[in-house]
Design a protein around this motif. Sequence first.
Motif, PDB file in Angstrom:
ATOM      1  N   LYS A  96       0.817  -1.228   0.000  1.00 14.46           N
ATOM      2  CA  LYS A  96       0.000   0.000   0.000  1.00 14.46           C
ATOM      3  C   LYS A  96       0.846   1.270   0.000  1.00 14.46           C
ATOM      4  CE  LYS A  96      -4.200  -1.868   0.643  1.00 14.46           C
ATOM      5  NZ  LYS A  96      -5.175  -1.781  -0.453  1.00 14.46           N
ATOM      6  N   ARG A  97       2.064   1.198  -0.555  1.00 14.85           N
ATOM      7  CA  ARG A  97       2.900   2.415  -0.595  1.00 14.85           C
ATOM      8  C   ARG A  97       2.144   3.517  -1.320  1.00 14.85           C
ATOM      9  NH1 ARG A  97       9.034   2.120  -0.502  1.00 14.85           N
ATOM     10  NH2 ARG A  97       8.840   4.112  -1.583  1.00 14.85           N
ATOM     11  N   ARG A  98       2.083   4.683  -0.674  1.00 15.26           N
ATOM     12  CA  ARG A  98       1.300   5.773  -1.279  1.00 15.26           C
ATOM     13  C   ARG A  98       1.943   6.279  -2.567  1.00 15.26           C
ATOM     14  NH1 ARG A  98      -0.894  10.418   2.339  1.00 15.26           N
ATOM     15  NH2 ARG A  98      -1.475  11.109   0.263  1.00 15.26           N
ATOM     16  N   ASP A  99       3.287   6.368  -2.571  1.00 10.68           N
ATOM     17  CA  ASP A  99       3.940   6.869  -3.796  1.00 10.68           C
ATOM     18  C   ASP A  99       3.708   5.904  -4.962  1.00 10.68           C
ATOM     19  OD1 ASP A  99       5.529   4.940  -2.653  1.00 10.68           O
ATOM     20  OD2 ASP A  99       7.430   5.985  -3.001  1.00 10.68           O
ATOM     21  N   SER A 100       3.767   4.586  -4.666  1.00 19.00           N
ATOM     22  CA  SER A 100       3.529   3.603  -5.733  1.00 19.00           C
ATOM     23  C   SER A 100       2.096   3.704  -6.243  1.00 19.00           C
ATOM     24  CB  SER A 100       3.788   2.182  -5.210  1.00 19.00           C
ATOM     25  OG  SER A 100       5.158   2.002  -4.938  1.00 19.00           O
ATOM     26  N   GLN A 101       1.146   3.879  -5.303  1.00 21.77           N
ATOM     27  CA  GLN A 101      -0.254   4.023  -5.718  1.00 21.77           C
ATOM     28  C   GLN A 101      -0.423   5.240  -6.628  1.00 21.77           C
ATOM     29  OE1 GLN A 101      -1.969   4.007  -1.750  1.00 21.77           O
ATOM     30  NE2 GLN A 101      -2.848   1.955  -2.055  1.00 21.77           N
ATOM     31  N   GLU A 125       0.640  -6.665   1.104  1.00 18.73           N
ATOM     32  CA  GLU A 125       2.041  -6.492   1.513  1.00 18.73           C
ATOM     33  C   GLU A 125       2.717  -7.833   1.852  1.00 18.73           C
ATOM     34  OE1 GLU A 125       3.358  -3.280   2.009  1.00 18.73           O
ATOM     35  OE2 GLU A 125       5.291  -3.940   2.799  1.00 18.73           O
ATOM     36  N   PRO A 155       8.099  -4.997  -1.408  1.00 14.55           N
ATOM     37  CA  PRO A 155       8.415  -5.217   0.007  1.00 14.55           C
ATOM     38  C   PRO A 155       9.704  -6.042   0.149  1.00 14.55           C
ATOM     39  CG  PRO A 155       6.087  -5.620  -0.387  1.00 14.55           C
ATOM     40  CD  PRO A 155       6.718  -5.398  -1.729  1.00 14.55           C
TER      41      PRO A 155
END
Lengths: 347, 347
Positions: A96-101, A125, A155
């Motif tokens: 759930k990385r925000r930058d990746s999203q 994750e 991850p």
Amino acid sequence: MGGGGGGAAWRTLGKKWLHSTRALTHTRIPPNSLLSLDLPDVWIPNTNYTSTANTNCRFIPSSRIHDVKSGIAWEICRMKNAIGKLPGLAVLLVGKRRDSQTFIRIKIKACNEVGIASFIAELPEDCTEDEIINVISSYNENPSVHGIIVQLPLPQHLDQEKIVNAVSLEKDVDGFHPTNIGNLAMRGREPLFIPCAPMVCIELLLRSGVEIIGKKAAVIGRSQIAGLPTSLLLQRHNATVSTVHAFTKNPEQITSQADIVVTDVGVPNMVRGHWLKQGAVVVDMGTNLVKDPSCRQGYRVTGDVCFEEAIGVASAITPVPGGVGPVTISMLLSNTLDSAKRAYRFT
Amino acid sequence: MGGGGGGAAWRTLGKKWLHSTRALTHTRIPPNSLLSLDLPDVWIPNTNYTSTANTNCRFIPSSRIHDVKSGIAWEICRMKNAIGKLPGLAVLLVGKRRDSQTFIRIKIKACNEVGIASFIAELPEDCTEDEIINVISSYNENPSVHGIIVQLPLPQHLDQEKIVNAVSLEKDVDGFHPTNIGNLAMRGREPLFIPCAPMVCIELLLRSGVEIIGKKAAVIGRSQIAGLPTSLLLQRHNATVSTVHAFTKNPEQITSQADIVVTDVGVPNMVRGHWLKQGAVVVDMGTNLVKDPSCRQGYRVTGDVCFEEAIGVASAITPVPGGVGPVTISMLLSNTLDSAKRAYRFT
């Protein structure tokens, strides 16, 4: 100072390394020892710079290749009319990385704009390598998917190399597969895909009328997504390329002799004005977030080059933001379209 | 003068090339145009040099790694005793080129010396690609064969790339497969095989106590069998590498700043004394035949470096003959042994 200042860290590692290689007195050195220890590139940022003014330095904005997207949309339209097919891009997100999203959202939006069908798989994750590879395998076999992206970083418990390797060579639109990189390195061969950021670098230079052949180029940084393939691509264009990295002593001595300087470091303001030759062309691939309370978001985006100093020396420079970044995704779309054309034998 | 003197040839080609790239005004440039035209590297030889004397330059002879072959023989003996198996190397010769026949004889003799089983397939000059690929396929499937070499060059009517590509990655002991080259280029990855001449270069440097990390290295020439993989390998050792080729302007300016100079040009005496920094280490990969009526065979073997001048400047140099050449085949044997060990899971 800059890359040279990374000395303390690498010198310690370096001594260990030398010790280990010098200790090799047995009669047959296994090939792996010939590869060195892949020491990490540690750069020390520079925070002290001065501002100068210059009106002779021209900017090379991403708008120089703004027409790429419309060209892709037009081609996709032609393909749909002719054979009733669309290119497809699959994106895989783990965690759930925000930058990746955010990156994925931007990519999907870009697909929608030009008419590429998008597929997205989101895995938790704590998923296993096998689960990820199963998803990749299903995309590999899906004839509607022509490009597959694994959003990095993954991850830490996952083997990134193994997972990226699972993407079929024919659908590796990022161009990170070793066979692609090998074909890029070897003159006379053609990789199926050229990695996106290096493609933007060359496009911006060519479309700005910058001669590459016979020119001295210094590429600062050697990441697998930008620096390394850019070095290889500049060399395919017959530039004389020097690759500068964190183990380079006095990097500014090399860069200040270069006609073209490309940066891929990830350290704001590392490349100072005195690192550049008068009249050099600078392509800044860095995208760094620097805290700035005066900005609404609390940070501003900056490149690897100390822009205020560089414009006093360079003849042309790609700004950050607004240079390499915005069109990188267009190249991903272009690679996906090419892949679909190959799959459908559509010309 | 040297590489710089190749100017006339490449400038003409260069103009055509620039013209073609500048003419690209359409909205989508197909990726292939990003690769340039792969102009040929044309070097102009130098025949005018002076001799100097120096006692401080030490030689790095091939004997520095003379113990490799005995190490291989010992390992093969251990393998045979433990599992009753031998490594096998298959060599494919097309046509009747005398030099190719000589090279193959030398390789087979070296195999015999260390206990590697050798297989040889000789096909007529006018054979088809399919016939050659059938032979390669049978070797790919033969579990007693662990390395396959296609002796180059092939007759002109054959597609060399297609034929070399047919060799299975696991048996590509020359290390020329693009996946191998890609894995060599990408830090953190390991190629199955490191090409032989670059392996010798690194071995000679390491075994002579030459530090590579952080050093400036200039590699002159970028052939796929020597210059290119040597550049990549030196960079894996964290040298700062500049690649000099026939399109490089003032190559001596770059080489004269390098701590390590490696040549892979094929032009006798191209690298002059003034091309070198005082105290540089020189690895000469050239093997050139120069007419010399005073020699029994009518010719003598010489490298790319003007030896008489270089020893007045360099701190160490590999002689030609007697430097890189003699141990290159040992590396081929070493790669074949490694391949067999992998196949039999023998450690």
